[in-house]
Write a protein that holds these residues in place. Structure first.
Motif, PDB file in Angstrom:
ATOM      1  N   ARG A  41      -8.384   3.479  36.254  1.00  8.83           N
ATOM      2  CA  ARG A  41      -8.855   4.652  35.509  1.00  8.83           C
ATOM      3  C   ARG A  41      -7.941   5.857  35.735  1.00  8.83           C
ATOM      4  O   ARG A  41      -7.578   6.556  34.793  1.00  8.83           O
ATOM      5  CB  ARG A  41     -10.288   4.974  35.926  1.00  8.83           C
ATOM      6  CG  ARG A  41     -10.917   6.141  35.176  1.00  8.83           C
ATOM      7  CD  ARG A  41     -12.199   6.575  35.866  1.00  8.83           C
ATOM      8  NE  ARG A  41     -13.217   5.543  35.841  1.00  8.83           N
ATOM      9  CZ  ARG A  41     -14.184   5.480  34.936  1.00  8.83           C
ATOM     10  NH1 ARG A  41     -14.248   6.392  33.979  1.00  8.83           N
ATOM     11  NH2 ARG A  41     -15.099   4.539  35.009  1.00  8.83           N
ATOM     12  N   ARG A  42      -7.564   6.081  36.976  1.00 14.22           N
ATOM     13  CA  ARG A  42      -6.661   7.201  37.278  1.00 14.22           C
ATOM     14  C   ARG A  42      -5.312   7.013  36.594  1.00 14.22           C
ATOM     15  O   ARG A  42      -4.730   7.965  36.072  1.00 14.22           O
ATOM     16  CB  ARG A  42      -6.463   7.326  38.792  1.00 14.22           C
ATOM     17  CG  ARG A  42      -7.681   7.840  39.544  1.00 14.22           C
ATOM     18  CD  ARG A  42      -7.348   8.129  40.984  1.00 14.22           C
ATOM     19  NE  ARG A  42      -6.345   9.186  41.084  1.00 14.22           N
ATOM     20  CZ  ARG A  42      -5.573   9.399  42.161  1.00 14.22           C
ATOM     21  NH1 ARG A  42      -5.669   8.579  43.203  1.00 14.22           N
ATOM     22  NH2 ARG A  42      -4.708  10.387  42.177  1.00 14.22           N
ATOM     23  N   GLY A  43      -4.817   5.778  36.597  1.00 14.66           N
ATOM     24  CA  GLY A  43      -3.552   5.500  35.926  1.00 14.66           C
ATOM     25  C   GLY A  43      -3.637   5.759  34.432  1.00 14.66           C
ATOM     26  O   GLY A  43      -2.709   6.314  33.826  1.00 14.66           O
ATOM     27  N   ILE A  44      -4.753   5.363  33.830  1.00 16.89           N
ATOM     28  CA  ILE A  44      -4.957   5.608  32.400  1.00 16.89           C
ATOM     29  C   ILE A  44      -4.992   7.106  32.119  1.00 16.89           C
ATOM     30  O   ILE A  44      -4.370   7.588  31.152  1.00 16.89           O
ATOM     31  CB  ILE A  44      -6.261   4.948  31.917  1.00 16.89           C
ATOM     32  CG1 ILE A  44      -6.117   3.424  31.926  1.00 16.89           C
ATOM     33  CG2 ILE A  44      -6.635   5.430  30.513  1.00 16.89           C
ATOM     34  CD1 ILE A  44      -7.407   2.681  31.656  1.00 16.89           C
ATOM     35  N   GLU A  45      -5.700   7.857  32.946  1.00 11.59           N
ATOM     36  CA  GLU A  45      -5.804   9.309  32.743  1.00 11.59           C
ATOM     37  C   GLU A  45      -4.436   9.978  32.818  1.00 11.59           C
ATOM     38  O   GLU A  45      -4.111  10.841  31.994  1.00 11.59           O
ATOM     39  CB  GLU A  45      -6.768   9.909  33.766  1.00 11.59           C
ATOM     40  CG  GLU A  45      -8.226   9.513  33.524  1.00 11.59           C
ATOM     41  CD  GLU A  45      -9.142   9.907  34.669  1.00 11.59           C
ATOM     42  OE1 GLU A  45      -8.624  10.211  35.781  1.00 11.59           O
ATOM     43  OE2 GLU A  45     -10.377   9.907  34.459  1.00 11.59           O
ATOM     44  N   ARG A  46      -3.617   9.572  33.800  1.00 13.16           N
ATOM     45  CA  ARG A  46      -2.268  10.143  33.920  1.00 13.16           C
ATOM     46  C   ARG A  46      -1.419   9.798  32.700  1.00 13.16           C
ATOM     47  O   ARG A  46      -0.731  10.667  32.135  1.00 13.16           O
ATOM     48  CB  ARG A  46      -1.587   9.634  35.196  1.00 13.16           C
ATOM     49  CG  ARG A  46      -2.084  10.256  36.480  1.00 13.16           C
ATOM     50  CD  ARG A  46      -1.116   9.963  37.619  1.00 13.16           C
ATOM     51  NE  ARG A  46      -0.945   8.530  37.825  1.00 13.16           N
ATOM     52  CZ  ARG A  46      -1.685   7.795  38.656  1.00 13.16           C
ATOM     53  NH1 ARG A  46      -2.661   8.365  39.347  1.00 13.16           N
ATOM     54  NH2 ARG A  46      -1.449   6.507  38.801  1.00 13.16           N
ATOM     55  N   SER A  47      -1.449   8.542  32.313  1.00  6.69           N
ATOM     56  CA  SER A  47      -0.624   8.111  31.187  1.00  6.69           C
ATOM     57  C   SER A  47      -1.082   8.745  29.876  1.00  6.69           C
ATOM     58  O   SER A  47      -0.255   9.107  29.038  1.00  6.69           O
ATOM     59  CB  SER A  47      -0.679   6.581  31.075  1.00  6.69           C
ATOM     60  OG  SER A  47      -0.026   5.982  32.168  1.00  6.69           O
ATOM     61  N   ALA A  48      -2.382   8.897  29.707  1.00  3.39           N
ATOM     62  CA  ALA A  48      -2.899   9.521  28.488  1.00  3.39           C
ATOM     63  C   ALA A  48      -2.484  10.986  28.419  1.00  3.39           C
ATOM     64  O   ALA A  48      -2.107  11.476  27.343  1.00  3.39           O
ATOM     65  CB  ALA A  48      -4.417   9.395  28.441  1.00  3.39           C
TER      66      ALA A  48
END
Length: 237
Positions: free
Chosen positions: A151-158
């Motif tokens: 989830r954290r990775g998705i938030e950063r990439s988004a």
């Protein structure tokens, strides 16, 4: 059922009927998942009963069960790695025919099947056509290990792609976590607006643990929309 719901289902069936006009005997077909694709499978089964010879490759266990119950011959992508046509619905359709899919949870198989097809026809009621993607939450399929880290990775990439919004772990109506046919989980991302779908798609693909996302780019070759004014066909430029 309300009159508006009846109208929506009627429009979906009209779009499905128009797509069926592109099916020829001998074709290998990708069979989509969802309420609109369900109409297509029903209409296809009627033609099969009349002698149409096709092989369908379903994009979900639900579609497989429906097609089998109606007598549509089925195969797999291992048996038929190249398909003539894939017919599926969409949750949102952008002006360049970029799609948001996965509301039914079958986005991974849907994308694999669509990618294996010579042509993808999208069928929908006219409300699915939007000026900008993002009002419908973007489904992101992830493995069930380290979801908080994913989830954290998705938030950063988004954020790097100009998107921010709440990520919600999808649950079934009974409250249990939704699990896809492939045994994965889905995070629904409420971005509101996706200004650069291709950039977001590229960023999400880089996140470890993300299996697939619901952005379908350069896959739909034709969209059939049914609305109050009739059926409209839009071809990708």
């Amino acid at each position: 059922m309300s009159s508006s719901a009846v109208t929506a289902e009627t429009l979906k069936r009209q779009a499905a009927a128009r797509a069926l006009e592109h099916v020829r005997s001998g074709m290998k077909l990708g069979l989509g998942t969802g309420s609109t694709a369900k109409h297509f499978v029903e209409l296809l089964a009627e033609r099969v009963a009349q002698g149409l010879e096709v092989v369908g490759v379903p994009t979900s266990e639900a579609t497989r069960a429906q097609a089998e119950s109606l007598g549509v011959p089925l195969g797999t992508l291992d048996e038929h790695p190249m398909l003539d046509l894939c017919v599926d619905g969409a949750d949102e359709i952008g002006p360049d025919l970029t799609l948001v899919k996965g509301g039914g949870g079958a986005l991974l198989r849907e994308k694999i099947v669509a990618s294996a097809a010579h042509e993808m026809i999208v069928i929908a009621d006219a409300s699915k056509m939007v000026a900008q993607l993002g009002a419908f939450s973007l489904p992101i399929e992830v493995v069930d290990f380290g979801v908080a880290a994913i989830r954290r990775g998705i938030e950063r990439s988004a954020r790097a792609a100009g998107c921010q919004g709440l990520l919600t772990l999808r649950r079934r109506a009974d409250g249990h976590v939704f699990v896809t046919d492939q045994g994965h989980l889905i995070l629904d991302a409420a971005y509101g607006v996706i200004r650069e779908p291709a950039l977001l798609a590229a960023r999400l693909a880089e996140v470890p643990g993300v299996v697939e996302h619901g952005l379908f780019i350069n896959l739909a070759s034709r969209v059939i929309l049914a609305g109050a004014d009739g059926v409209t066909v839009i071809d990708r430029a």
